[in-house]
Structure formats: C-alpha cells, structure tokens
Design a protein around this motif. Structure first.
Motif, mmCIF file in Angstrom:
data_model
loop_
_atom_site.group_PDB
_atom_site.id
_atom_site.type_symbol
_atom_site.label_atom_id
_atom_site.label_comp_id
_atom_site.label_asym_id
_atom_site.label_seq_id
_atom_site.Cartn_x
_atom_site.Cartn_y
_atom_site.Cartn_z
ATOM 1 N N LYS A 62 10.581 30.153 -12.928
ATOM 2 C CA LYS A 62 12.098 29.455 -13.413
ATOM 3 C C LYS A 62 12.770 28.699 -11.960
ATOM 4 C CE LYS A 62 14.747 30.572 -15.566
ATOM 5 N NZ LYS A 62 16.054 31.400 -16.631
ATOM 6 N N LYS A 63 12.082 29.432 -11.326
ATOM 7 C CA LYS A 63 12.295 28.872 -9.771
ATOM 8 C C LYS A 63 11.818 27.816 -9.207
ATOM 9 C CE LYS A 63 13.761 33.795 -7.800
ATOM 10 N NZ LYS A 63 13.252 34.713 -7.418
ATOM 11 N N SER A 70 11.815 21.815 -11.763
ATOM 12 C CA SER A 70 11.457 21.124 -12.826
ATOM 13 C C SER A 70 10.793 22.658 -14.236
ATOM 14 C CB SER A 70 10.219 19.936 -13.189
ATOM 15 O OG SER A 70 10.922 19.016 -11.848
ATOM 16 N N VAL A 71 10.764 23.710 -14.419
ATOM 17 C CA VAL A 71 10.893 24.452 -14.744
ATOM 18 C C VAL A 71 11.845 25.195 -15.072
ATOM 19 C CG1 VAL A 71 9.196 26.577 -15.019
ATOM 20 C CG2 VAL A 71 8.342 25.042 -13.883
ATOM 21 N N GLY A 72 12.306 24.615 -16.610
ATOM 22 C CA GLY A 72 13.114 25.714 -17.041
ATOM 23 C C GLY A 72 12.182 26.905 -18.096
ATOM 24 N N GLU A 73 13.491 27.469 -18.642
ATOM 25 C CA GLU A 73 13.762 29.354 -19.511
ATOM 26 C C GLU A 73 12.135 28.238 -20.211
ATOM 27 O OE1 GLU A 73 15.550 32.080 -21.333
ATOM 28 O OE2 GLU A 73 16.326 31.012 -20.053
ATOM 29 N N LYS A 74 12.565 27.597 -20.721
ATOM 30 C CA LYS A 74 11.883 26.734 -22.120
ATOM 31 C C LYS A 74 9.866 26.859 -21.751
ATOM 32 C CE LYS A 74 11.335 23.561 -26.278
ATOM 33 N NZ LYS A 74 12.550 22.516 -26.758
ATOM 34 N N THR A 75 10.269 26.223 -21.135
ATOM 35 C CA THR A 75 8.608 25.477 -20.324
ATOM 36 C C THR A 75 8.220 26.356 -19.239
ATOM 37 O OG1 THR A 75 9.432 23.338 -19.171
ATOM 38 C CG2 THR A 75 7.266 24.068 -18.591
ATOM 39 N N ALA A 76 8.772 27.568 -19.188
ATOM 40 C CA ALA A 76 8.070 28.837 -18.075
ATOM 41 C C ALA A 76 8.124 29.594 -19.402
ATOM 42 C CB ALA A 76 9.718 29.959 -17.764
ATOM 43 N N TYR A 101 11.665 18.020 -6.413
ATOM 44 C CA TYR A 101 11.982 18.466 -5.812
ATOM 45 C C TYR A 101 13.442 17.896 -5.553
ATOM 46 C CZ TYR A 101 10.051 23.422 -5.179
ATOM 47 O OH TYR A 101 9.756 24.146 -4.864
#
Length: 205
Positions: A111-112, A115-121, A173
């Motif tokens: 998630k860090k 453009s990667v949120g929890e869903k994508t992670a 970023y």
C-alpha cells in the motif's frame, strides 16, 4: 515485437534512457531498480524490452534481465495494473523484494507504493501468488535488495533534487509527495540524482 536492443547509451534522465542502435535513438522507460545498474553514458549495453502499442502512443520498456521483464509482463496482466503502475512498483521494490512481499502477503508494504490502495494490494497478492506457483522460486535469485547503509547521508542539492522530484512524479507520485520524499533526505555533497531517487524509494518500504 522489439524484444532486445544492443546499443550505446546517449542520455540518461530517470526513468528514461536514450539508446542509440545503428544511428537510431530509442527512448526506453526503465524501472529505477534497473536504471541504477546501468553503466555511464556512452557505454554499450544490452536491454531486454517490452513494446506496447496503443492508438495514441507507442511505449518501450527496458530491463537488465529477462527475469525482470517476465515479472513486468506478469504484473500488467493483473486487473487494474497498467504499464505505468507496473513500472512504479518495480522502481520502488526490487524483483526479489516484490516476490517476498507477495509471498508474505505484506499488504501494508504494498500500500506504500504509488497508486496502490488496499484493494489493489490484495488483488496483487491473490493474482501474483498464483503466478509464482507456476514459476521457479529461484527465478529472481540473483536480484538482491539495495544496501542503503552503503550510501552516504544525502544533503540538499538543488539541481539533483529537482531532477529526482521530476523522476518521482513521472513514476506516479504526486508533486507534493515527491518533494517531501526528497527533502526528507537531508543534506549531503552527493550530486547524483539517481542515488537521491533510490534512497527516497527505499525509505517508503
């Protein structure tokens, strides 16, 4: 399909290089983890490439090894992960670091990434785990993480910072985040923007 290029490095402006092959210049996007390993300008290199053609643009992505290219190709097959995001992921983590994060289901680390949120992670963990099951575990054995402890403490160098911030923005970023990542590094006599970028990316993991 352009799968490999051998030529002379004319320019390096992270995360892009200009490679001359028989008097033709190829603009190649590279993950920063690959970019760091490139020799100096006017050196000859072999770059393994992945060519993407769209209606409005043609993009060439480059890697130092076939294994890194394979990982990139598998990443862009994941739903919601395009070439730009895949480039950002492989710029922030080495191949081995990414594999480890997937195998250990390190959602917080993923998630860090930009453009990667929890869903994508979570999607990355689920889909890439299936991919790795079909691949040999030692596929990326030779790709070790960068040892940041060997780097000097960085100082505030205006020109280098400017280039580093621009490169981070091109990797996905936000402008404010990119500036904060570089300014947090402190002051040094180091004028190499590649080292600034590398350290900034390592600090987010």
């Amino acid at each position: 399909m352009i799968s490999q290029l051998k030529g002379n490095i004319l320019e390096k402006y992270p995360p892009i290089i200009l490679l001359e092959v028989y008097d033709v210049g190829y603009e190649i996007n590279m993950p920063m983890t690959c970019f760091y390993k490139l020799p100096d300008i006017n050196s000859k290199v072999i770059i393994f490439t992945h060519f993407i053609i769209r209606k409005d643009i043609q993009l060439l992505f480059g890697f130092n090894s076939k294994q890194e290219r394979t990982l990139f190709r598998e990443l862009i097959k994941v739903n919601g992960v395009g070439p730009k995001l895949a480039l950002s992921i492989l710029s922030s983590m080495s191949a081995q670091q990414f594999i480890t994060a997937i195998e250990n289901e390190e959602i917080i680390s993923l998630k860090k990434l930009p453009s990667v949120g929890e869903k994508t992670a979570k999607r990355l963990v689920i889909e890439m785990k299936d991919v790795f099951k079909k691949m040999y575990k030692d596929l990326f054995e030779g790709d070790s993480a960068f040892n940041v402890n060997k780097l000097n403490k960085l100082q505030n160098i205006t020109d280098a910072e400017s280039e580093a911030i621009a490169a981070l923005i091109s990797l996905g970023y936000k402008s404010k985040d990119a500036k904060n990542m570089i300014t947090k590094l402190g002051k040094s006599n180091e004028k190499n923007c590649e080292i600034l970028i590398r350290t900034a990316l390592r600090n987010i993991i």
